[in-house]
Design an enzyme around this catalytic site. Structure first.
Site, short mmCIF file in Angstrom:
data_model
loop_
_atom_site.label_atom_id
_atom_site.label_comp_id
_atom_site.label_asym_id
_atom_site.label_seq_id
_atom_site.Cartn_x
_atom_site.Cartn_y
_atom_site.Cartn_z
N SER A 198 -4.21 -21.00 -18.88
CA SER A 198 -3.39 -22.13 -17.47
C SER A 198 -2.79 -20.82 -17.28
O SER A 198 -1.60 -21.13 -15.76
CB SER A 198 -2.60 -23.33 -18.01
OG SER A 198 -2.14 -22.66 -19.04
N HIS A 226 -8.91 -27.18 -17.44
CA HIS A 226 -8.59 -26.68 -16.09
C HIS A 226 -10.16 -26.37 -15.61
O HIS A 226 -9.99 -25.16 -14.63
CB HIS A 226 -8.17 -24.97 -16.42
CG HIS A 226 -6.41 -25.27 -16.11
ND1 HIS A 226 -5.37 -25.99 -15.48
CD2 HIS A 226 -5.86 -25.74 -17.83
CE1 HIS A 226 -4.43 -26.22 -16.11
NE2 HIS A 226 -4.60 -25.83 -17.46
N LYS A 257 -6.43 -33.93 -14.80
CA LYS A 257 -6.90 -32.37 -13.94
C LYS A 257 -7.59 -33.03 -12.83
O LYS A 257 -7.23 -33.70 -11.85
CB LYS A 257 -6.33 -31.48 -14.84
CG LYS A 257 -5.43 -31.69 -15.44
CD LYS A 257 -6.00 -29.84 -15.99
CE LYS A 257 -4.46 -29.87 -16.39
NZ LYS A 257 -4.29 -29.88 -18.18
C1 LIG Z 1 -3.63 -29.50 -19.65
C2 LIG Z 1 -4.02 -30.05 -20.78
C3 LIG Z 1 -4.45 -30.21 -21.65
C4 LIG Z 1 -3.34 -31.68 -21.72
O1 LIG Z 1 -3.95 -33.22 -21.31
P1 LIG Z 1 -4.09 -34.92 -20.81
O2 LIG Z 1 -5.09 -34.96 -20.94
O3 LIG Z 1 -3.01 -34.10 -19.99
O4 LIG Z 1 -3.00 -34.86 -22.45
C5 LIG Z 1 -5.45 -29.98 -23.26
N1 LIG Z 1 -5.31 -28.77 -22.97
C6 LIG Z 1 -5.46 -27.80 -21.97
C7 LIG Z 1 -6.30 -27.09 -21.89
C8 LIG Z 1 -4.79 -28.32 -21.00
O5 LIG Z 1 -4.44 -27.15 -19.97
#
Ligand SMILES: *Cc1c(COP(=O)(O)O)cnc(C)c1O
Length: 415
Positions: A198, A226, A257
């Site tokens: 990220s 992502h 996301k």
């Molecule tokens: C955002 C993210 C998460 C967490 O996801 P949520 O559903 O918001 O708990 C887990 N792993 C990665 C790689 C992320 O970018």
């Protein structure tokens, strides 16, 4: 007797402020979107995980409303007692099909999915081999599991031992770790990686990871948070992008996301793994089921993305436009293809302060972007992380680039 703890926390919070590490929150007074209202002012949002612009999509909102009308507000139960509706099963099947896996199991977040995934599968005789820049939820999931662990230098596939260029710590490449796990006589070995990291928007080297997994008899687990919905030519994720669908054993991902942006996540994989998770995964057994509105809207989202690639195509086009125009303007950008576009400040004096000042000036220009400094990124790797969305119009991207150029010249970063 709160007194002592109160004093301690007051001091510690003051230290965070002093070190400029305190995380404040900007308050948004509108729905999420490419344009939002902050302190009564309309600004363009360039820092959401709203990759496909679906967070306030009318069809998804309608699907959520419908689901509340037909399946209610909540279930007041975990899945196995009385919290499984037909629609949960439908979503599990639809997500699995979308990702090209056998079956899926839902969680209230991908954080929960990652907390859940390791412990039921791996014990003290087994090994997890994990990238040094993996997401916090993978790190926590690994901690909850009794397996032995090997952390490999970020994206380093080699059979070497040296200093990790990203963390500055001494470490090993993936193949060295796999060799050691094998020599230690581990029963099962699982490689765990983010599909997309990220902070830099770089993509895991899945073809090499899958090759090494086959060579050493290891499983591959990829967190696609992502990438689900837009990476690869039909948006299935990095396994499609890298043409390794069918070679990745377990995928975890989020619905928070690109896939609608509300909440929820899942583990997808072979049917025995999913079946075992339903019986053993603690965040599944001991936490409430996903709310019907989220289930209904996520089903709608998957249907939308399965029937057309228009949104991921638009996102790709927007990303190319922004990246090429910013590079042409003279900004230092981590090269890549992902909508995460890091604008680097390391080569300028006082880069941390400069990045903060830059972001504040951008907000005055009507563009909301966020600066990242140590400890979120390594020292000297300060940046503004822009995230492009399919919801951005061409005109909005033009406005953002124009603002970057204006502020960049003002702060003497570009000519
Ligand atoms: C955002 C993210 C998460 C967490 O996801 P949520 O559903 O918001 O708990 C887990 N792993 C990665 C790689 C992320 O970018």
């Amino acid at each position: 007797m709160y007194g002592n703890l109160k004093d301690y926390l007051t001091d510690e919070i003051a230290k965070l402020h002093e070190q400029k590490l305190y995380k404040g929150e900007r308050i948004i007074e509108s729905p999420q979107g490419s344009e939002i209202t902050v302190k009564g002012k309309k600004v363009l949002n360039f820092c959401a995980n709203n990759y496909l612009g679906l967070s306030s999509n009318p069809d998804l909102i309608k699907a959520a409303h419908n689901e509340i009308d037909y399946r209610g507000y909540g279930l007041s139960s975990v899945r196995f007692i009385c919290g499984t509706q037909d629609r949960h099963k439908e979503l599990e099947h639809k997500v699995a099909e979308f990702l090209g896996m056998e079956d899926s199991i839902l969680f209230c977040s991908c954080f929960d999915a990652n907390a859940a995934v390791f412990e039921p599968l791996l014990g003290a005789d087994d090994a997890i081999v994990t990238d040094s820049l993996n997401h916090a939820s993978i790190i926590d999931g690994v901690r909850l599991c009794k397996a032995q662990r090997w952390i490999y230098n970020h994206a380093d596939m080699r059979d070497v031992e040296e200093t990790d260029t990203t963390t500055g710590k001494k470490g090993k490449g993936l193949e060295r770790c796999l060799k050691e796990a094998k020599e230690a006589g581990c029963r099962f070995i699982m490689i765990a990686t983010d599909g997309v990291f990220s902070m830099d928007g770089d993509i895991a080297k899945l073809p090499e990871i899958c090759d090494l997994a086959e060579k050493y008899g290891a499983l591959v687990m990829v967190d696609e948070s992502h990438s689900s919905g837009f990476m690869g030519k039909t948006g299935r994720g990095t396994h499609e992008y890298h043409n390794v669908m069918g070679r990745v054993d377990i995928i975890t991902t989020t619905f928070g996301k690109a896939l609608g942006g509300a909440s929820g996540g899942c583990i997808s994989g072979p049917k025995e793994v999913i079946d075992w998770m339903r019986n053993k995964a603690r965040p599944y057994l001991f936490s409430n089921t996903l709310a019907p509105s989220v289930v209904g809207a996520t089903i709608k989202c998957i249907e939308l993305l399965s029937s057309s690639t228009a949104l991921r195509d638009k996102l790709e086009e927007n990303t190319k436009k922004f990246r090429s125009e910013m590079t042409a303007a003279g900004f230092d950008i981590v090269p890549g293809v992902h909508p995460i576009t890091p604008i680097m400040f390391g080569k300028y004096d006082n880069c941390s302060e400069l990045a903060v000042k830059f972001a504040d000036r951008m907000l005055e220009e009507g563009i909301y972007v966020t600066p990242f400094s140590f400890p979120v990124v390594p020292r000297g790797k300060d940046r503004i992380r822009v995230q492009i969305s399919a919801g951005h119009s061409t005109e909005q991207i033009d406005r953002a680039v124009a603002a970057f150029i204006k502020v960049g010249k003002e702060l003497k970063m570009i000519k």
